[in-house]
Design a protein around this motif. Structure first.
Motif, PDB file in Angstrom:
ATOM      1  N   SER A  98       0.839  -1.202   0.000  1.00  0.00           N
ATOM      2  CA  SER A  98       0.000   0.000   0.000  1.00  0.00           C
ATOM      3  C   SER A  98       0.870   1.247   0.000  1.00  0.00           C
ATOM      4  O   SER A  98       0.585   2.212  -0.696  1.00  0.00           O
ATOM      5  CB  SER A  98      -0.908   0.009   1.235  1.00  0.00           C
ATOM      6  OG  SER A  98      -1.704  -1.129   1.216  1.00  0.00           O
TER       7      SER A  98
ATOM      8  N   THR B  23     -11.402  -7.274  -9.114  1.00  0.00           N
ATOM      9  CA  THR B  23     -10.404  -6.267  -9.512  1.00  0.00           C
ATOM     10  C   THR B  23     -10.514  -5.958 -11.004  1.00  0.00           C
ATOM     11  O   THR B  23     -10.507  -4.797 -11.411  1.00  0.00           O
ATOM     12  CB  THR B  23      -8.982  -6.781  -9.199  1.00  0.00           C
ATOM     13  OG1 THR B  23      -8.942  -7.204  -7.848  1.00  0.00           O
ATOM     14  CG2 THR B  23      -7.950  -5.702  -9.420  1.00  0.00           C
ATOM     15  N   ILE B  26     -13.620  -3.945 -11.647  1.00  0.00           N
ATOM     16  CA  ILE B  26     -13.469  -2.547 -11.199  1.00  0.00           C
ATOM     17  C   ILE B  26     -12.728  -1.735 -12.256  1.00  0.00           C
ATOM     18  O   ILE B  26     -13.110  -0.610 -12.582  1.00  0.00           O
ATOM     19  CB  ILE B  26     -12.703  -2.505  -9.840  1.00  0.00           C
ATOM     20  CG1 ILE B  26     -13.632  -2.945  -8.710  1.00  0.00           C
ATOM     21  CG2 ILE B  26     -12.162  -1.107  -9.560  1.00  0.00           C
ATOM     22  CD1 ILE B  26     -12.915  -3.119  -7.385  1.00  0.00           C
ATOM     23  N   VAL B  31     -13.687   2.483 -12.829  1.00  0.00           N
ATOM     24  CA  VAL B  31     -13.521   3.072 -11.483  1.00  0.00           C
ATOM     25  C   VAL B  31     -12.042   3.416 -11.256  1.00  0.00           C
ATOM     26  O   VAL B  31     -11.705   4.432 -10.670  1.00  0.00           O
ATOM     27  CB  VAL B  31     -14.022   2.087 -10.393  1.00  0.00           C
ATOM     28  CG1 VAL B  31     -13.822   2.666  -9.002  1.00  0.00           C
ATOM     29  CG2 VAL B  31     -15.481   1.745 -10.629  1.00  0.00           C
ATOM     30  N   VAL B  32     -11.196   2.520 -11.737  1.00  0.00           N
ATOM     31  CA  VAL B  32      -9.745   2.728 -11.635  1.00  0.00           C
ATOM     32  C   VAL B  32      -9.185   2.723 -13.046  1.00  0.00           C
ATOM     33  O   VAL B  32      -9.618   1.920 -13.884  1.00  0.00           O
ATOM     34  CB  VAL B  32      -9.091   1.602 -10.794  1.00  0.00           C
ATOM     35  CG1 VAL B  32      -7.592   1.784 -10.728  1.00  0.00           C
ATOM     36  CG2 VAL B  32      -9.677   1.574  -9.401  1.00  0.00           C
ATOM     37  N   ASP B  44      -3.708   8.971  -6.114  1.00  0.00           N
ATOM     38  CA  ASP B  44      -5.110   8.623  -6.315  1.00  0.00           C
ATOM     39  C   ASP B  44      -5.365   7.366  -5.468  1.00  0.00           C
ATOM     40  O   ASP B  44      -4.918   6.277  -5.812  1.00  0.00           O
ATOM     41  CB  ASP B  44      -5.379   8.338  -7.795  1.00  0.00           C
ATOM     42  CG  ASP B  44      -6.847   8.037  -8.053  1.00  0.00           C
ATOM     43  OD1 ASP B  44      -7.634   8.111  -7.094  1.00  0.00           O
ATOM     44  OD2 ASP B  44      -7.195   7.717  -9.200  1.00  0.00           O
ATOM     45  N   TRP B  45      -6.078   7.560  -4.367  1.00  0.00           N
ATOM     46  CA  TRP B  45      -6.250   6.455  -3.418  1.00  0.00           C
ATOM     47  C   TRP B  45      -7.106   5.329  -3.958  1.00  0.00           C
ATOM     48  O   TRP B  45      -7.102   4.228  -3.404  1.00  0.00           O
ATOM     49  CB  TRP B  45      -6.815   6.985  -2.087  1.00  0.00           C
ATOM     50  CG  TRP B  45      -5.808   7.817  -1.381  1.00  0.00           C
ATOM     51  CD1 TRP B  45      -5.776   9.163  -1.269  1.00  0.00           C
ATOM     52  CD2 TRP B  45      -4.633   7.331  -0.701  1.00  0.00           C
ATOM     53  NE1 TRP B  45      -4.658   9.562  -0.567  1.00  0.00           N
ATOM     54  CE2 TRP B  45      -3.943   8.456  -0.204  1.00  0.00           C
ATOM     55  CE3 TRP B  45      -4.091   6.073  -0.471  1.00  0.00           C
ATOM     56  CZ2 TRP B  45      -2.752   8.351   0.503  1.00  0.00           C
ATOM     57  CZ3 TRP B  45      -2.904   5.970   0.234  1.00  0.00           C
ATOM     58  CH2 TRP B  45      -2.255   7.099   0.714  1.00  0.00           C
ATOM     59  N   ARG B  46      -7.834   5.604  -5.046  1.00  0.00           N
ATOM     60  CA  ARG B  46      -8.623   4.515  -5.636  1.00  0.00           C
ATOM     61  C   ARG B  46      -7.715   3.444  -6.236  1.00  0.00           C
ATOM     62  O   ARG B  46      -8.107   2.302  -6.403  1.00  0.00           O
ATOM     63  CB  ARG B  46      -9.554   5.072  -6.722  1.00  0.00           C
ATOM     64  CG  ARG B  46     -10.799   5.719  -6.163  1.00  0.00           C
ATOM     65  CD  ARG B  46     -11.644   6.265  -7.271  1.00  0.00           C
ATOM     66  NE  ARG B  46     -10.924   7.221  -8.097  1.00  0.00           N
ATOM     67  CZ  ARG B  46     -11.427   7.856  -9.133  1.00  0.00           C
ATOM     68  NH1 ARG B  46     -12.665   7.643  -9.481  1.00  0.00           N
ATOM     69  NH2 ARG B  46     -10.702   8.713  -9.825  1.00  0.00           N
ATOM     70  N   GLN B  47      -6.489   3.834  -6.537  1.00  0.00           N
ATOM     71  CA  GLN B  47      -5.524   2.872  -7.091  1.00  0.00           C
ATOM     72  C   GLN B  47      -5.185   1.769  -6.088  1.00  0.00           C
ATOM     73  O   GLN B  47      -4.697   0.706  -6.460  1.00  0.00           O
ATOM     74  CB  GLN B  47      -4.234   3.604  -7.479  1.00  0.00           C
ATOM     75  CG  GLN B  47      -4.407   4.628  -8.572  1.00  0.00           C
ATOM     76  CD  GLN B  47      -4.648   3.993  -9.927  1.00  0.00           C
ATOM     77  OE1 GLN B  47      -4.201   2.889 -10.176  1.00  0.00           O
ATOM     78  NE2 GLN B  47      -5.380   4.680 -10.782  1.00  0.00           N
ATOM     79  N   ILE B  49      -7.281   0.137  -4.274  1.00  0.00           N
ATOM     80  CA  ILE B  49      -8.307  -0.926  -4.221  1.00  0.00           C
ATOM     81  C   ILE B  49      -7.831  -2.201  -4.925  1.00  0.00           C
ATOM     82  O   ILE B  49      -7.775  -3.268  -4.305  1.00  0.00           O
ATOM     83  CB  ILE B  49      -9.657  -0.439  -4.824  1.00  0.00           C
ATOM     84  CG1 ILE B  49     -10.170   0.769  -4.065  1.00  0.00           C
ATOM     85  CG2 ILE B  49     -10.685  -1.555  -4.800  1.00  0.00           C
ATOM     86  CD1 ILE B  49     -11.336   1.478  -4.753  1.00  0.00           C
TER      87      ILE B  49
END
Lengths: 155, 157
Positions: A98, B23, B26, B31-32, B44-47, B49
Motif C-alpha cells: 500500500s 479487480t 473494477i 472506477v480505476v 489517487d487512493w482509488r488505485q 483498491i
C-alpha cells in the motif's frame, strides 16, 4: 409388516444435500496437487508483471518476507509467537504494498523491504546443516537486489 | 477440521478468484484507470483498491501451498525458491530422485513464463484488465479442479 415407502421429494432433497456436504467435507489427496500450485505460479507471474508494468510495484511476488521458513525452524517458540511471526510478514507485505502505491520514493521502500528480508533470511539459517552447507546457504542468500534498489532510489 | 478439506480449499480458491475477477471488473468499469503503463504524479487512493485485493488473494495462495505441505513452491516468492534450489545438497541427483528440486525449478519457470506472458499481453493490449480476466479464469479453473479432485483414501485413526 412394514410398508415400503417410495422416496418423495422431501426425502430426496436432504440426501442430496448430505451428499454435497460429505463431498465438501472429505479430505483431498495431496498427491499431484503440486500441478495446481504450479498453475498458481503462472497466475502470480501474470498478475505481478502486469501490475509492475503499469504501476511500478510488485503485489504478489515477494523476496522472502512471506516465506514461512522462519516459522518452520526447530525453535522453542510458543504457538502464539509462531502465530504472530506467521502473520507479521503478511501484514508487513500488505502495508508496504500500500505504501509503495504512492508515487513518493517507491524504490526506497522496496529497498527497505528487500533489506529487511535479507536480515530475516540471514538470521534464520537452518541449524540442521553442516558448516559447508550453511556457508553456501548464507552466500546464496545474499542477493544484489537491495543494492540495485538503493542505487535506483538514489538516482 | 482438516485444513486439506475439500470445502476449505474450494472456498479459499473461490475467494481468491473472486478477488481477481472483482479487480478486473473494477478496472473494466472505469472506477480505476487500467491503462498501462501509467505513472501518475498525484496520489489517487482509488488505485489502492486493486492492489489491496490482489495482495490479499496472493496471501491466500501462499497459505494454500503450506496447508498442502508443498512448501517448496510458495507460489509468490522467487528469491527463496532460487536460493533453496541453488543450496540443495542433492542438486545433481537424477531426474526422478529429487522431487522437491524439480518442483522448485518448475515453480520458478511458471512464474517466469507468467511474467513474460503478462508483460507482453498488457503491453500489446495497452490495458491491464485483460490479463486479470485471464488470471481470474485460471484461478476459477483451479477452484473447479479442487471440487473434482480425488479424495484422500488414507485414513488416520
Amino acid at each position: 409388516m412394514e410398508q415400503l415407502q417410495s422416496p418423495t421429494a422431501d426425502s430426496v432433497k436432504p440426501s442430496k444435500n448430505r451428499t454435497i456436504q460429505n463431498h465438501l467435507g472429505e479430505d483431498v489427496a495431496v498427491k499431484n496437487a503440486d500441478s495446481l500450485l504450479l498453475l498458481c505460479c503462472l497466475v502470480s507471474g501474470l498478475i505481478d508483471s502486469t501490475i509492475y508494468n503499469g504501476r511500478n510495484l510488485s503485489v504478489m511476488v515477494t523476496h522472502g518476507s512471506s516465506d514461512a521458513r522462519t516459522i518452520d525452524q526447530p525453535t522453542a517458540l510458543s504457538y502464539r509467537c509462531k502465530l504472530v511471526s506467521r502473520s507479521l510478514p503478511l501484514v508487513q507485505h500488505m502495508l508496504l504494498v500500500s505504501a509503495c502505491s504512492t508515487p513518493s520514493e517507491p524504490n526506497l521502500l522496496k529497498a527497505i523491504r528487500s533489506l529487511s528480508d535479507q536480515v530475516v533470511r540471514w538470521a534464520t539459517i537452518p541449524t540442521n546443516r553442516t558448516a559447508g552447507q550453511s556457508l553456501w546457504y548464507r552466500l546464496s542468500a545474499l542477493s544484489w537486489e537491495p543494492l540495485f534498489f538503493l542505487v535506483s532510489a538514489a538516482t | 477440521m482438516s485444513p486439506i478439506r475439500r470445502g476449505t480449499l474450494v472456498s479459499s480458491f473461490l475467494i481468491q478468484s473472486t478477488f481477481i475477477l472483482v479487480t478486473a471488473a473494477i478496472i473494466e468499469a472505469g472506477v480505476v484507470d487500467g491503462s498501462s503503463p501509467r505513472f501518475a504524479q498525484d496520489i489517487d487512493w482509488r488505485q489502492v483498491i486493486p492492489i489491496a485485493l490482489l495482495s490479499f488473494q496472493s496471501a491466500g495462495q501462499m497459505v494454500g501451498s503450506r496447508i498442502l505441505n508443498i512448501s517448496e513452491i510458495p507460489t509468490v516468492v522467487v528469491t527463496s525458491v532460487l536460493c533453496d534450489f541453488a543450496s540443495d545438497p542433492r542438486l545433481t541427483d537424477p531426474l526422478r530422485a529429487n522431487a522437491k528440486r524439480n518442483r522448485r525449478l518448475l515453480g520458478f519457470f511458471g512464474i517466469l513464463v507468467g511474467a513474460v506472458a503478462g508483460g507482453w499481453i498488457s503491453k500489446c493490449a495497452g490495458q491491464i484488465q485483460s490479463v486479470l480476466w485471464l488470471a481470474g479464469g485460471i484461478k476459477l479453473l483451479i477452484t473447479v479442479s479442487w471440487m473434482l479432485w480425488p479424495r484422500n483414501r488414507i485414513t488416520t485413526e
